[in-house]
Each structure stands twice: as C-alpha cells, then as structure tokens.
Design a protein around this motif. Structure first.
Motif, PDB file in Angstrom:
ATOM      1  N   ASP A  37       0.809  -1.226   0.000  1.00  0.00           N
ATOM      2  CA  ASP A  37       0.000   0.000   0.000  1.00  0.00           C
ATOM      3  C   ASP A  37       0.844   1.278   0.000  1.00  0.00           C
ATOM      4  OD1 ASP A  37       0.888  -0.355   2.613  1.00  0.00           O
ATOM      5  OD2 ASP A  37      -0.958   0.394   3.525  1.00  0.00           O
ATOM      6  N   GLU A  38       2.158   1.146   0.167  1.00  0.00           N
ATOM      7  CA  GLU A  38       3.064   2.302   0.139  1.00  0.00           C
ATOM      8  C   GLU A  38       3.606   2.553  -1.272  1.00  0.00           C
ATOM      9  OE1 GLU A  38       4.726   4.295   2.985  1.00  0.00           O
ATOM     10  OE2 GLU A  38       2.668   3.843   3.564  1.00  0.00           O
ATOM     11  N   LYS A  39       3.546   1.550  -2.146  1.00  0.00           N
ATOM     12  CA  LYS A  39       4.131   1.663  -3.492  1.00  0.00           C
ATOM     13  C   LYS A  39       3.517   2.836  -4.256  1.00  0.00           C
ATOM     14  CE  LYS A  39       5.673  -3.103  -4.051  1.00  0.00           C
ATOM     15  NZ  LYS A  39       6.930  -2.882  -3.440  1.00  0.00           N
ATOM     16  N   GLY A  40       4.369   3.608  -4.901  1.00  0.00           N
ATOM     17  CA  GLY A  40       3.920   4.750  -5.688  1.00  0.00           C
ATOM     18  C   GLY A  40       3.602   5.998  -4.885  1.00  0.00           C
ATOM     19  N   LYS A  41       3.820   5.949  -3.586  1.00  0.00           N
ATOM     20  CA  LYS A  41       3.480   7.077  -2.709  1.00  0.00           C
ATOM     21  C   LYS A  41       4.507   8.212  -2.797  1.00  0.00           C
ATOM     22  CE  LYS A  41       2.374   8.023   2.137  1.00  0.00           C
ATOM     23  NZ  LYS A  41       2.234   7.468   3.480  1.00  0.00           N
ATOM     24  N   TYR A  42       5.767   7.867  -3.071  1.00  0.00           N
ATOM     25  CA  TYR A  42       6.833   8.862  -3.079  1.00  0.00           C
ATOM     26  C   TYR A  42       7.359   9.081  -4.498  1.00  0.00           C
ATOM     27  CZ  TYR A  42       6.598   7.977   1.905  1.00  0.00           C
ATOM     28  OH  TYR A  42       6.156   7.839   3.194  1.00  0.00           O
ATOM     29  N   PRO A  43       7.642  10.342  -4.867  1.00  0.00           N
ATOM     30  CA  PRO A  43       8.028  10.664  -6.248  1.00  0.00           C
ATOM     31  C   PRO A  43       9.423  10.159  -6.647  1.00  0.00           C
ATOM     32  CG  PRO A  43       8.236  12.598  -4.860  1.00  0.00           C
ATOM     33  CD  PRO A  43       7.592  11.525  -4.018  1.00  0.00           C
ATOM     34  N   ASP A  44      10.247   9.778  -5.683  1.00  0.00           N
ATOM     35  CA  ASP A  44      11.625   9.392  -6.000  1.00  0.00           C
ATOM     36  C   ASP A  44      11.805   7.882  -6.157  1.00  0.00           C
ATOM     37  OD1 ASP A  44      11.039   9.568  -3.182  1.00  0.00           O
ATOM     38  OD2 ASP A  44      13.115   9.047  -2.806  1.00  0.00           O
ATOM     39  N   GLU A  45      10.706   7.122  -6.133  1.00  0.00           N
ATOM     40  CA  GLU A  45      10.788   5.682  -6.318  1.00  0.00           C
ATOM     41  C   GLU A  45      11.460   5.407  -7.655  1.00  0.00           C
ATOM     42  OE1 GLU A  45       7.607   2.042  -5.963  1.00  0.00           O
ATOM     43  OE2 GLU A  45       7.085   3.926  -5.039  1.00  0.00           O
ATOM     44  N   PRO A  46      12.415   4.518  -7.809  1.00  0.00           N
ATOM     45  CA  PRO A  46      12.850   3.457  -6.896  1.00  0.00           C
ATOM     46  C   PRO A  46      14.028   3.839  -5.992  1.00  0.00           C
ATOM     47  CG  PRO A  46      13.878   3.109  -9.021  1.00  0.00           C
ATOM     48  CD  PRO A  46      13.045   4.367  -9.129  1.00  0.00           C
ATOM     49  N   GLY A  47      14.365   5.126  -5.885  1.00  0.00           N
ATOM     50  CA  GLY A  47      15.466   5.542  -5.010  1.00  0.00           C
ATOM     51  C   GLY A  47      16.814   5.500  -5.708  1.00  0.00           C
ATOM     52  N   ILE A  48      17.852   5.880  -4.971  1.00  0.00           N
ATOM     53  CA  ILE A  48      19.216   5.890  -5.508  1.00  0.00           C
ATOM     54  C   ILE A  48      20.191   5.355  -4.459  1.00  0.00           C
ATOM     55  CG2 ILE A  48      18.779   7.893  -6.997  1.00  0.00           C
ATOM     56  CD1 ILE A  48      20.582   9.502  -4.935  1.00  0.00           C
ATOM     57  N   LYS A  49      21.349   4.952  -4.957  1.00  0.00           N
ATOM     58  CA  LYS A  49      22.486   4.593  -4.096  1.00  0.00           C
ATOM     59  C   LYS A  49      23.620   5.507  -4.553  1.00  0.00           C
ATOM     60  CE  LYS A  49      25.697   0.883  -3.033  1.00  0.00           C
ATOM     61  NZ  LYS A  49      26.090  -0.505  -3.258  1.00  0.00           N
ATOM     62  N   GLN A  50      24.146   6.329  -3.619  1.00  0.00           N
ATOM     63  CA  GLN A  50      25.082   7.374  -4.046  1.00  0.00           C
ATOM     64  C   GLN A  50      26.079   7.736  -2.949  1.00  0.00           C
ATOM     65  OE1 GLN A  50      25.030   9.227  -7.217  1.00  0.00           O
ATOM     66  NE2 GLN A  50      27.006   9.713  -6.327  1.00  0.00           N
ATOM     67  N   VAL A  51      27.280   8.117  -3.397  1.00  0.00           N
ATOM     68  CA  VAL A  51      28.312   8.686  -2.532  1.00  0.00           C
ATOM     69  C   VAL A  51      28.282  10.203  -2.740  1.00  0.00           C
ATOM     70  CG1 VAL A  51      30.800   8.836  -2.085  1.00  0.00           C
ATOM     71  CG2 VAL A  51      29.780   6.637  -2.711  1.00  0.00           C
ATOM     72  N   PHE A  52      28.291  10.958  -1.648  1.00  0.00           N
ATOM     73  CA  PHE A  52      28.328  12.421  -1.702  1.00  0.00           C
ATOM     74  C   PHE A  52      29.587  12.903  -0.995  1.00  0.00           C
ATOM     75  CE2 PHE A  52      23.937  11.363  -2.258  1.00  0.00           C
ATOM     76  CZ  PHE A  52      23.393  12.358  -3.041  1.00  0.00           C
ATOM     77  N   ILE A  53      30.431  13.615  -1.727  1.00  0.00           N
ATOM     78  CA  ILE A  53      31.663  14.176  -1.172  1.00  0.00           C
ATOM     79  C   ILE A  53      31.608  15.690  -1.361  1.00  0.00           C
ATOM     80  CG2 ILE A  53      34.194  14.252  -1.353  1.00  0.00           C
ATOM     81  CD1 ILE A  53      34.047  11.381  -2.511  1.00  0.00           C
ATOM     82  N   ASN A  54      32.056  16.425  -0.343  1.00  0.00           N
ATOM     83  CA  ASN A  54      32.097  17.894  -0.392  1.00  0.00           C
ATOM     84  C   ASN A  54      30.725  18.484  -0.738  1.00  0.00           C
ATOM     85  OD1 ASN A  54      34.803  17.495   0.117  1.00  0.00           O
ATOM     86  ND2 ASN A  54      35.467  17.985  -1.957  1.00  0.00           N
ATOM     87  N   ALA A  55      29.689  17.918  -0.165  1.00  0.00           N
ATOM     88  CA  ALA A  55      28.323  18.362  -0.451  1.00  0.00           C
ATOM     89  C   ALA A  55      28.040  19.714   0.180  1.00  0.00           C
ATOM     90  CB  ALA A  55      27.326  17.318   0.060  1.00  0.00           C
ATOM     91  N   HIS A  56      27.311  20.544  -0.576  1.00  0.00           N
ATOM     92  CA  HIS A  56      26.870  21.847  -0.095  1.00  0.00           C
ATOM     93  C   HIS A  56      25.477  22.107  -0.660  1.00  0.00           C
ATOM     94  CE1 HIS A  56      30.717  22.978   1.731  1.00  0.00           C
ATOM     95  NE2 HIS A  56      31.265  22.339   0.719  1.00  0.00           N
ATOM     96  N   ILE A  57      24.523  22.363   0.217  1.00  0.00           N
ATOM     97  CA  ILE A  57      23.147  22.618  -0.208  1.00  0.00           C
ATOM     98  C   ILE A  57      23.079  23.961  -0.927  1.00  0.00           C
ATOM     99  CG2 ILE A  57      20.815  23.176   0.610  1.00  0.00           C
ATOM    100  CD1 ILE A  57      21.156  20.998   2.725  1.00  0.00           C
TER     101      ILE A  57
END
Length: 192
Positions: free
Chosen positions: A72-92
C-alpha cells in the motif's frame, strides 16, 4: 571492514566537517568500509562523523526503503525506486517544497525514532567518488535521507528539530546513550 558507529554525545557529531581532495588517504577503502558498515547496521545512510572522521562525506541508499515497503506504500513517493550514491564535499544550494513529517532514526542515536519535518526537495552540489562534480535536485525519501546525512557533516542531529518539550522528554534516553547504557545490534563507540 565494519567500523564502529560513534554514539550520541561525542564531540565529532557536533563538528562542521571540511572538504577533501582526491588525495585524501585511502578514500576508496574508506567509502567501501562505510557501505559495509551502513548495511551491517541496517542503515540507509552513513556520514563520516559517525565513523569518527571530520570530512564532508556521506553514503546513502534510498533503494532499500522502496525494496522493503508494503504494497500500500508503493507509488506514494516521487523518487521511487530511489538511488544509491556517494556524496563528497556536499553543499546545499536550495531547499524547496512543503515541509513534511517522516519518522526518522539515527545509527548514532539507537532506539530513538521521531517524526521530523523536512523540505520536499533539496538541490545540492557535490562530487562523487571519482570527484566528478554534480549539482542535482532530489525529492521525497531520497531528499530526506540526503538532508539527514548532510546535517551530520554540518554538526547537526535529527533530534535538533524536535520541540523543547519533546527533547526534554528524551533527555534521560539520550543520557543513557552517552553513558553507554543503550546497546545496538552493531558496534558503537561511546563518549568518554
């Protein structure tokens, strides 16, 4: 190698971390160890301060949330299917969208979960593990995990978003974590 997770109360968790260069010693091994530690601890994200490093580095895998969600949660979030990522020196660069609540926890604060309000989208500049630069916008669960881990590299914790009364109610539990009285299913380093 699975690394111990730094527990609440340690100074490193309140440190604003610094950018690194591609020459950072054994970066590939560190990233590999962070992935292994995150998965062994059943986490969806892990930031360098949580393994006692004061650098702007975090890993996250929102795919796990979507792979393990109820029908019942499937399709609820816009970022499905998600990501796997490394973030270095991140700045918003920008926060957008409505704030929304989601129940968060933290490997450094075991056995405590609370509903936290965060923006729907985040635009963030970062480099990947090969130091290729990106500026990307993320939303949904992925944005939430990024914002949670980003807070770590800025010396913030999810409990900082709680109202004063809620924080006061958690004070005893937080003190128990600091004193090493709370155990997790993974190895932890407690403040001295």
């Amino acid at each position: 190698m699975i690394l111990p997770i730094v527990a609440y109360g340690a100074d490193i968790l309140r440190t604003t971390c610094k950018d690194i260069t591609p020459e950072y010693p054994q970066l590939d091994k560190l990233i590999e160890d962070m992935w292994e530690t995150m998965y062994a601890s059943n986490g969806v994200g892990l930031a360098a301060p949580q393994i006692n490093k004061d650098i702007r580095l975090f890993v996250m895998d929102s795919k796990q949330i979507f792979e393990n969600q109820e029908e019942d949660e499937k399709g609820k979030y816009p970022d499905e299917p998600g990501i796997k990522q490394v973030f270095i020196n991140a700045h918003i660069k920008e926060l957008n969208g409505e704030e929304w609540a989601y129940n968060e926890g933290c490997l450094s604060i075991p056995k405590i979960r609370e509903d936290i309000m965060r923006n729907e989208t985040v635009t963030i500049a970062y480099v990947d593990e090969n130091f290729v630069p990106y500026t990307k916008t993320f939303n949904g669960i992925t944005a939430r995990i990024i914002l949670h881990e980003y807070d770590h590299i800025d010396g913030k914790l999810f409990i900082d978003y709680l109202k004063p009364l809620k924080k006061k109610l958690l004070r005893g539990k937080l003190e128990d974590i600091k004193k090493g009285k709370v155990r997790a299913d993974y190895k932890m380093i407690f403040p001295k």
